[in-house]
Design an enzyme around this catalytic site. Structure first.
Site: not given
Length: 592
Positions: A148, A151, A154
């Site tokens: 994933k 983003h 994080h």
């Protein structure tokens, strides 16, 4: 100046923290005039730099009976100047103490020099303390999901977590930094199904994170239109949970390639982890044993086939600990993981750096461990943070961390090229541009209190003016150039031969006093888990230095001893600014 003449007060460290020596001297003069006020209470009452004075004391805090004004007057009348404090003034119920300037300057600059260049550890350590000596902390942070986007949540966790690791190390703790990857769950069933249809081994080797993400996006779209895709994904993940080696082989490869890619990304951010863990590493036995313990304690009930723990009386809702299909869930894995970590590390504290959106999850998780009667459950802490709005590239496309770093580096590189002469002097212009870009991202992120949301702003973030990362780096570069620009004054003599009495200007004293507060800035940052105080300190120092160049002239000063003293001051300011930047996981630059 020896501190052996000062009384000893528990919790103080005048050898490392120069203002402690002056506060102890303040406490001693209060205790001498008012023996009913214990030394420790007098020390705690001495506030630094309030109301424009060095140390102020509100006498009412001592609760001596009657009005505080006469007590304050008594301290003023019985005061005798010493090596540390030259005067005291009673102003109603307040006492204002003034430090002796030459003693302050000598003590502060000598301490910085000693702990930067002659530190027992061999590493610069001004600002550090030993409050955590003998204690261990595990800090879990960053924790992206494999396949994933990395983003902004994080990114914030990475920046704040790296800071916490540094500030705990600076406070004497043994730190274990841990990246708990989202490397398990139904999305891996989806990726497996998607990889058969859209996967490419070649693209996987090139950039595993981006390729797996592309596969995930495409298969998700298919799953929205065709439920059989979800059924196949669930079946695949069940095979993984049951230990089917043919299903686990692919997953293992994706995980390893993703970690290698992440390591490169983290290296660019000046971040490294002691342990790469993940949900997959949590043993089934630990999860089952915790679930059984909850059942034995009568804390689990059935709800439509799923197992839940009712936390309503704690205003935490109902927590699902096992899905109805029997597969594990995030919360169960967190609980099992925490038990395993305590068994492995025997930590004194464990910190989870996770967005405030997860406040309920973390509160449920901690409460379940508490109900399980683990004595160490009370040592767990959630360090949360607000969200970033509008983080994308300037063209507004979807974001991977590497895109943001590349974009910031590109803009900085363009700005650097506008000064051809300076540009030629930089050994690695592209690396330098990247470092300034990363500094810009980190400083924007840590400038405000971590719990606040903020809007990502390219133009403000990359400016060389105002409270930005590039501005702080520029201040450091300018300080770092002082020795190069004054070859006739270097090498400087040792601190014992510097004429500190020549640093008599108010601006020099302001710089010295601010440098003296740095150890307290570090302590407060560690206690509050708050990087913004360190950023504020670095900004203040950068602005103060910028305002001092015309007053504290070095090049062209006819009195060589005075020029040397000023150069010594600027170099010590550079040392402390560099220490602050390193604490924020930023590399201080020598040229830009």
């Amino acid at each position: 100046m020896s501190t052996s003449t000062l009384p000893s007060i528990p919790g103080t460290d005048p050898e490392r923290s120069p203002l402690d020596a002056f506060k102890i001297a303040v406490a001693a003069s209060i205790n001498k005039a008012l023996p009913e006020v214990p030394l420790e209470a007098a020390y705690k009452a001495a506030d630094i730099g309030r109301k424009g004075v060095d140390f102020s004391v509100a006498v009412a805090r001592f609760k001596l009976g009657g009005k505080p004004d006469p007590w304050a007057k008594k301290v003023e009348e019985s005061f005798v100047a010493d090596d540390y404090i030259e005067s005291v003034k009673a102003d109603g119920a307040f006492l204002s103490f003034t430090a002796r300037t030459t003693s302050l300057t000598r003590t502060v600059l000598t301490t910085i020099d000693h702990f930067t260049n002659h530190s027992p550890s061999g590493q610069p350590s001004y600002g550090s303390n030993e409050s955590g000596k003998g204690k261990k902390v595990v800090i879990e942070y960053s924790s992206p999901n494999i396949a994933k986007q990395f983003h902004v949540g994080h990114l914030r966790s990475t920046i704040i977590g790296a800071f916490l690791c540094n500030v705990y190390k600076a406070s004497g703790w043994d730190v274990v930094s841990l990246n708990y990857l989202g490397d398990w769950g139904r999305q891996f069933g989806l990726i497996a199904v998607g990889f058969e249809k859209y996967g490419s081994e070649e693209e996987l080797e090139k950039n595993a994170i981006r390729h797996l993400y592309d596969v995930y996006v495409k298969i998700n779209k298919d799953a929205e239109e065709d439920e059989s895709v979800n059924d196949a994904a669930r079946a695949y993940f069940k095979r993984m949970e049951d230990g089917d080696e043919s299903a686990l082989g692919h997953w293992r490869k994706w995980r390893e390639l993703s970690i290698e890619r992440y390591k490169t990304e983290y290296e660019r951010l000046n971040v490294a982890f002691d342990v790469y863990s993940g949900e997959s590493q949590v043993g089934k036995e630990s999860q089952d044993s915790c679930l059984k313990r909850l059942e034995d304690m009568g804390l689990v009930s059935d709800s439509d086939g799923a197992k839940i723990v009712d936390l309503e009386k704690y205003k935490l809702g109902k927590a699902v600990v096992r899905k109805k299909d029997g597969t594990s869930i995030y919360l169960t894995r967190d609980i099992g993981g925490a038990v395993e970590r305590y068994e492995k590390y025997k930590f004194d504290k464990m910190i989870y750096v996770v967005a405030s959106q997860q406040d309920l999850h973390l509160a449920q998780f901690f409460k379940v461990l508490e109900l399980l009667e683990y004595p160490w459950a009370k040592t767990l802490e959630h360090v949360n943070f607000g969200m970033v709005q509008g983080m994308s590239t300037r063209k507004g496309t979807a974001v991977f961390l590497e895109q943001i770093i590349e974009e910031a580096a590109k803009v900085m590189h363009e700005q650097m090229q506008s000064n051809e002469e300076k540009y030629k002097q930089i050994e690695n212009p592209l690396e330098t541009a990247q470092e300034i870009g990363i500094t810009a991202i980190k400083i924007q992120d840590m400038s405000a209190k971590r719990i606040n949301n903020y809007t990502f702003n390219w133009s403000r973030m990359l400016s060389f003016e105002g409270d930005t990362g590039p501005y702080i780096q520029y201040a450091h570069v300018r300080l770092a150039s002082m020795e190069r620009k004054n070859p006739n004054l270097v090498p400087l003599p040792p601190a014992s031969e510097i004429h500190f009495d020549l640093l008599s200007e108010a601006k020099a004293r302001d710089i010295v006093f601010l440098l003296a507060t740095y150890p307290d800035v570090v302590k407060t940052a560690q206690e509050r888990h708050e990087p913004s105080g360190v950023v504020t300190f670095c900004m203040k120092l950068a602005h103060l230095i910028a305002s001092a160049w015309e007053t504290l002239i070095v090049k062209g000063e006819p009195d060589e001893q005075k020029a040397r003293a000023r150069l010594f001051l600027f170099i010590r300011a550079r040392d402390v600014l560099a220490a602050g930047l390193r604490l924020l996981s930023i590399t201080p630059l020598e040229r830009m």
